[in-house]
Design a protein around this motif. Structure first.
Motif, PDB file in Angstrom:
ATOM      1  N   ALA A   1       4.251  13.735   2.215  1.00  0.00           N
ATOM      2  CA  ALA A   1       3.567  14.721   1.380  1.00  0.00           C
ATOM      3  C   ALA A   1       3.580  14.275  -0.080  1.00  0.00           C
ATOM      4  O   ALA A   1       4.475  13.560  -0.528  1.00  0.00           O
ATOM      5  N   MET A   2       2.571  14.697  -0.830  1.00  0.00           N
ATOM      6  CA  MET A   2       2.531  14.397  -2.260  1.00  0.00           C
ATOM      7  C   MET A   2       3.676  15.114  -2.970  1.00  0.00           C
ATOM      8  O   MET A   2       4.124  16.174  -2.535  1.00  0.00           O
ATOM      9  N   ILE A   3       4.144  14.534  -4.060  1.00  0.00           N
ATOM     10  CA  ILE A   3       5.196  15.145  -4.852  1.00  0.00           C
ATOM     11  C   ILE A   3       4.643  15.507  -6.228  1.00  0.00           C
ATOM     12  O   ILE A   3       3.560  15.056  -6.613  1.00  0.00           O
TER      13      ILE A   3
ATOM     14  N   CYS B   1       0.982  14.611  -9.579  1.00  0.00           N
ATOM     15  CA  CYS B   1      -0.035  15.562 -10.038  1.00  0.00           C
ATOM     16  C   CYS B   1      -0.986  15.895  -8.881  1.00  0.00           C
ATOM     17  O   CYS B   1      -2.173  15.524  -8.901  1.00  0.00           O
ATOM     18  N   PRO B   2      -0.480  16.574  -7.848  1.00  0.00           N
ATOM     19  CA  PRO B   2      -1.233  16.785  -6.602  1.00  0.00           C
ATOM     20  C   PRO B   2      -2.637  17.341  -6.796  1.00  0.00           C
ATOM     21  O   PRO B   2      -3.569  16.945  -6.088  1.00  0.00           O
ATOM     22  N   TYR B   3      -2.809  18.254  -7.762  1.00  0.00           N
ATOM     23  CA  TYR B   3      -4.132  18.864  -7.924  1.00  0.00           C
ATOM     24  C   TYR B   3      -5.192  17.819  -8.234  1.00  0.00           C
ATOM     25  O   TYR B   3      -6.344  17.924  -7.804  1.00  0.00           O
TER      26      TYR B   3
ATOM     27  N   HIS C   1       0.832  -1.192   0.000  1.00  0.00           N
ATOM     28  CA  HIS C   1       0.000   0.000   0.000  1.00  0.00           C
ATOM     29  C   HIS C   1       0.872   1.249   0.000  1.00  0.00           C
ATOM     30  O   HIS C   1       2.085   1.179   0.167  1.00  0.00           O
ATOM     31  N   LEU C   2       0.236   2.393  -0.189  1.00  0.00           N
ATOM     32  CA  LEU C   2       0.925   3.678  -0.188  1.00  0.00           C
ATOM     33  C   LEU C   2       0.195   4.623   0.756  1.00  0.00           C
ATOM     34  O   LEU C   2      -1.040   4.660   0.772  1.00  0.00           O
ATOM     35  N   ARG C   3       0.976   5.384   1.538  1.00  0.00           N
ATOM     36  CA  ARG C   3       0.401   6.363   2.463  1.00  0.00           C
ATOM     37  C   ARG C   3       0.909   7.757   2.088  1.00  0.00           C
ATOM     38  O   ARG C   3       2.098   7.936   1.863  1.00  0.00           O
ATOM     39  N   TYR C   4       0.015   8.703   2.011  1.00  0.00           N
ATOM     40  CA  TYR C   4       0.433  10.081   1.805  1.00  0.00           C
ATOM     41  C   TYR C   4      -0.603  11.016   2.429  1.00  0.00           C
ATOM     42  O   TYR C   4      -1.676  10.574   2.862  1.00  0.00           O
ATOM     43  N   TYR C   5      -0.279  12.293   2.500  1.00  0.00           N
ATOM     44  CA  TYR C   5      -1.213  13.244   3.100  1.00  0.00           C
ATOM     45  C   TYR C   5      -1.291  14.512   2.264  1.00  0.00           C
ATOM     46  O   TYR C   5      -0.439  14.782   1.417  1.00  0.00           O
ATOM     47  N   GLN C   6      -2.333  15.275   2.507  1.00  0.00           N
ATOM     48  CA  GLN C   6      -2.510  16.566   1.866  1.00  0.00           C
ATOM     49  C   GLN C   6      -3.060  17.558   2.890  1.00  0.00           C
ATOM     50  O   GLN C   6      -3.751  17.179   3.826  1.00  0.00           O
TER      51      GLN C   6
END
Length: 214
Positions: free
Chosen positions: A186-188, A192-194, A138-143
């Motif tokens: 954090a997203m990189i 494509c964070p948007y 799995h992958l974990r990230y935040y915004q």
């Protein structure tokens, strides 16, 4: 029930459902039931008299279908047909796609596949603990949401469909004693964070989740 809620405004069929091809609908259904707490409401196997040879009972399988539901009766349908030309090619394509996306990471991010479906839950901890316990990639990230809230995301691949599902939550993981919020990054730009930003107010999502009986 700790199942997740579909993000309000997400594109779905008029009946509140999505249908995906799966090389093994029953296993995908079991996976989602165990990891995301979705409810299996239909398991269908359709057979017909075998042609040019037969199995032990004289029938051959035409199709398989597994239907799962969560809050607001939002449904996921996994379907597999054995009766169309190119059946084996489709199987190979899905297998190759799933293998290519098995190890999720920001560096290997594929903007064409992730996420295929985003769900909301006020709590992310139960899902994190399940993927850890089962050893699920799995992958974990935040915004950072425009309201000031931190939204945490868990992204997983469904084994036999090539589908990626994201569960996003505004649970306070900073004070969590079971999940380390530092394991979320954090997203990189490559991601494509948007395209991944949640535009609904998390407070509204919580209210709707509670209203639906979550």
């Amino acid at each position: 029930m700790d199942g997740a809620q579909r993000l309000i405004g997400g594109p779905v069929d008029e009946d509140g459902e999505r249908t995906y091809f799966s090389t093994d609908p029953f296993h995908d259904g079991e996976f989602l039931q165990n990891i995301l707490g979705m409810n299996v409401i239909t398991s269908q196997l359709v057979s017909r008299p075998a042609v040019n040879g037969s199995s032990g009972d004289g029938t051959s399988t035409c199709a398989k279908r597994e239907v799962l539901a969560t809050l607001d009766n939002f449904q996921l349908h996994f379907f597999h047909s054995f009766m169309y030309p190119g059946h084996e090619s489709s199987n190979r394509w899905v297998q190759a796609w799933s293998e290519e996306h098995e190890n999720l990471s920001k560096e290997r991010w594929d903007v064409f596949s992730a996420p295929s479906l985003t769900l909301y839950s006020p709590w992310l901890t139960p899902f994190i603990r399940r993927v850890e316990r089962e050893g699920i990639s799995h992958l974990r990230y935040y915004q950072e949401h425009e309201t000031g809230s931190t939204l945490y995301s868990l992204l997983i691949n469904i084994p036999y469909s090539g589908l990626t599902i994201e569960v996003v939550s505004d649970e306070d993981l900073v004070t969590s004693k079971t999940v380390d919020h530092n394991t979320f990054e954090a997203m990189i730009e490559r991601m494509c964070p948007y395209s991944l930003m949640v535009h609904q107010d998390p407070r509204t999502l919580r209210k709707v989740h509670e209203k639906l009986g979550g």
